[in-house]
Structure formats: structure tokens, C-alpha cells
Scaffold this motif. Sequence first.
Motif, PDB file in Angstrom:
ATOM      1  N   UNK A  65      42.278  34.811  37.730  1.00 26.76           N
ATOM      2  CA  UNK A  65      41.416  34.512  36.564  1.00 26.76           C
ATOM      3  C   UNK A  65      40.413  35.501  36.095  1.00 26.76           C
ATOM      4  N   UNK A  66      41.150  36.820  36.153  1.00 23.99           N
ATOM      5  CA  UNK A  66      40.372  37.929  35.547  1.00 23.99           C
ATOM      6  C   UNK A  66      40.832  38.474  34.606  1.00 23.99           C
ATOM      7  N   UNK A  67      41.601  37.855  33.698  1.00 21.61           N
ATOM      8  CA  UNK A  67      42.474  38.454  32.619  1.00 21.61           C
ATOM      9  C   UNK A  67      42.509  36.957  31.570  1.00 21.61           C
ATOM     10  N   UNK A 111      42.277  35.456  49.098  1.00 19.18           N
ATOM     11  CA  UNK A 111      40.798  35.346  48.709  1.00 19.18           C
ATOM     12  C   UNK A 111      40.546  35.597  47.120  1.00 19.18           C
ATOM     13  N   UNK A 112      39.703  35.166  46.330  1.00 19.85           N
ATOM     14  CA  UNK A 112      39.371  35.217  45.028  1.00 19.85           C
ATOM     15  C   UNK A 112      39.031  36.795  44.877  1.00 19.85           C
ATOM     16  N   UNK A 113      39.864  37.474  44.040  1.00 19.07           N
ATOM     17  CA  UNK A 113      39.633  38.734  43.662  1.00 19.07           C
ATOM     18  C   UNK A 113      38.443  39.187  42.846  1.00 19.07           C
ATOM     19  N   UNK A 114      37.659  40.346  43.361  1.00 22.31           N
ATOM     20  CA  UNK A 114      36.647  40.456  42.633  1.00 22.31           C
ATOM     21  C   UNK A 114      36.775  41.588  41.361  1.00 22.31           C
ATOM     22  N   UNK A 115      35.906  41.571  40.498  1.00 22.45           N
ATOM     23  CA  UNK A 115      36.156  42.519  39.316  1.00 22.45           C
ATOM     24  C   UNK A 115      35.826  41.797  38.065  1.00 22.45           C
ATOM     25  N   UNK A 116      35.779  42.724  36.772  1.00 21.31           N
ATOM     26  CA  UNK A 116      35.482  41.987  35.567  1.00 21.31           C
ATOM     27  C   UNK A 116      36.788  41.522  35.169  1.00 21.31           C
ATOM     28  N   UNK A 117      36.367  40.428  34.009  1.00 20.03           N
ATOM     29  CA  UNK A 117      37.747  39.942  33.156  1.00 20.03           C
ATOM     30  C   UNK A 117      37.946  40.792  32.463  1.00 20.03           C
ATOM     31  N   UNK A 118      39.481  41.124  31.980  1.00 19.53           N
ATOM     32  CA  UNK A 118      39.892  42.054  31.170  1.00 19.53           C
ATOM     33  C   UNK A 118      40.719  41.237  30.176  1.00 19.53           C
ATOM     34  N   UNK A 119      40.545  41.801  28.873  1.00 21.08           N
ATOM     35  CA  UNK A 119      41.411  41.134  27.655  1.00 21.08           C
ATOM     36  C   UNK A 119      42.606  42.016  27.295  1.00 21.08           C
ATOM     37  N   UNK A 120      43.685  41.410  27.347  1.00 23.05           N
ATOM     38  CA  UNK A 120      45.021  42.123  27.143  1.00 23.05           C
ATOM     39  C   UNK A 120      45.512  41.552  25.889  1.00 23.05           C
TER      40      UNK A 120
END
Length: 403
Positions: free
Chosen positions: A36-38, A2-11
Motif C-alpha cells: 500500500x505504499x504506492x 510484515x507491513x513495509x515501512x516508508x512513505x507512499x509514492x506516486x507513480x
Amino acid sequence: MAKSRGKTVNLAMIGCGGMAGAHLNGYEELARKGENRFRIVAAVDEAKERADAFATRLQANLGWEVATFKSVDQLLNSGVQVDGGDICSPHGVHHVLGCQLLDGGVNVLCEKPIGITVKASKKIAATAKKRGLGAATAEQCRRAIGQRAIHWAFHDGDLLGTPRMWWAVKAGWQDPTKVGGWHWRIDRKLGGCGMVMDSGAHWVDTMRYWFGEIDSVYARVEQIHERRFKKGAKVVKSAAEDFWTAIFNFKSGLVGTWSWTVSAPGKGFTQLTMAGTRGSIVDSDIFHPAAFQANGECQFIDGTTYSMPKLQSMFLDSLSKKRRDALFPYGITGGVTLELWDFIDALSKGRPVEIDVEEGLRSKAVSEAIYESGKAGQLVRVADVLSGKVNAWQRDVDRMWKL
């Protein structure tokens, strides 16, 4: 999954040579799988053309615009918003780059070993604590399906009984009269020393993961043959060992023996045997067993034998869907990609990573205990290395870095 929840992070990728290429492959695999969280927003390397090459590849493959810099200072002063820095640099600058990033408000994932010495590793840990940020050790092997399966076989699966002993031995020959090309790993200040703390960092983490904490170590560490390398117009000597043998006394009572050399002419061999009260596992790799191949086997006291693929299948069948997704998100079973996912997921959700700086520090103390015992010629307690009470072997490197 399932699509993971949480904020998008910049690396930001800090160092774009050797191992960074494997990390880049892992990030691209995650993106292809739908994570798609990064975003990778920056690449840093003192040889800026390497950072530029990473940026070009990411733009071509994923459509991401990546800013490039020659130094962490340039990155931190650029205005580019970064949540996490992935450090793939020579060992000697792990603590330098890690602390720069942490002081700049950036969480870090640092390649193993977490620091070049125990003091260097502690500096990263102290800075992370002071800044209230995360510092993770990029240790891949225990996350791979093969090592998870072996852990299960000795513990939750209760197949092999109580772990009692193991032997890890590799002997081979590299001609010491040949002059190779210089690389930073043979330099005392940049590499720290040889395979005990380089690829050996993987095995130390694995032995702790499988068998628990080590109480004491007795070791012989030698450079049997002088080995030379060409650095520009000069020929320099390697600081690395070419032989060691070590005995590990685990707190559980288990005993392990680890020996390696490239100074044994003739036919070489490699053997890893790990014995419990009801059976054993054998493998052909003494640095990252079962992490990159499935050639080992498991044999029980009655003669029943399972191949490593069979053992892995049994392990997977034992897992609930929730647990399988947690260990192998998107069906990924390779350690490098999984360590990157763990860092991303931790930053996105605000949870701890599996292998943090303190965990990396404990493994680092075991590696250094081997060297410290070799220098002292006597048994060394890991706790004394961790506390700094025993540090004669590391002292010159600490002075080089003003630690």
C-alpha cells in the motif's frame, strides 16, 4: 510478510502499449497482496485512448483516479505530483522520456535496454546524477526464482563448482518472402536493431549476474535474408539482423558462445548448457532461461540429476526468512512484479535499486560490443565500447538522435 515501512509514492505510467500491460498486471498484483505504499496517479501515451484505457481499468479494479496525458510535458505541467515514472516505450525514446522526467524532478524506471545506444544510456545516467535522482533499469529475469536458484547453484550453494563454459544456441526458420506488418522494433531509429539488444538484453544481464563481467567479444552479425514489412501503403525493409554468433571472454576466464538465427530452414533446435567443474545446467531458452518456466535440469559429474523445481526448492530451503522476504516479498516469485516492487521500495525508503542505470549501461555495452565486433570483423573489448572509443556501429543512430 510484515507491513513495509516508508512513505507512499506516486507513480506515472509512461507508455501504455505492449510491455506496459505486463507492468500494469504487476502493479495490480502488488496491490492485491497488500503493498500500500504506492499509487498510480497518471498515465501517458501519445495514443491517449491507451492511457484512458489504463485509467479506466485502474479505477475499476483498485478505485484509483488516474489522470491521463498525451505527453510527458503535459504531465509535468499539470500540477500532478509524481515521484516515479515507469517508462515502457520504444527503445529510441527511452533517453528522451527519461531525461525529460528526470529534469522535471521525477525518478525513473526504464524498460530494457536502458538506452538505444551507449551514448543514449550515458545521457540518462548523467541526468540522473545531475538531478540527484534515481534511474533504474527494468530488468526482470534475474529476479525470478529460477534465475536466483541457478545463481545460488553456481555460487553460494557451491553445487556445480567453478563456472567454466556455456553454449546458448537457437536455430529456426522464418520465411523471408512473407511481408509482415510494420512495428517499431524493425526500425533503426526506434528499435536500434534486432534481438541482440532486444530480448538479448535479458540474457546479457543474466550472463553478467551469473558469471561476472565480460572482457571481450568476437562476433559475426548478419542479415542473411532481406525481410520486408508493410507500413501503411509502403513496404519497408527491416534493419534487424537474422543471424549472429558470438564468443564471450569473461574476466574470470570463463568462455561463452551465443548463436541465433531464423534463417536456417528445416528442423530447428534450442539448447543452453552451462558447465561448472562438478556439473552442468541445461535449459530450453537462450534469452530468459528459468525466468518463465522450470523445464531445465541440473546434472552432476556422478550422474545425479535434479529437476529445476527441485533445485528451486533446495535454494529456498537455504534462505533465512529475512533473506527470502527480501528476494520474494509477499511470496512473489515473478520477475516483472519484483522489479516494480524494488522500485517502489527504493523510492519509499530512499535506498538504491538493485539494477540501476549504471548496471543497465554495462549490459548495454556488452550488447553493442556484439554489433561493433560484427561491423569491425575483429575482437572488441567491452571497456572500449563502454568508453565510446569503439562506436562505429552505433554512430548513425546517435546522429539520428543528435547525441
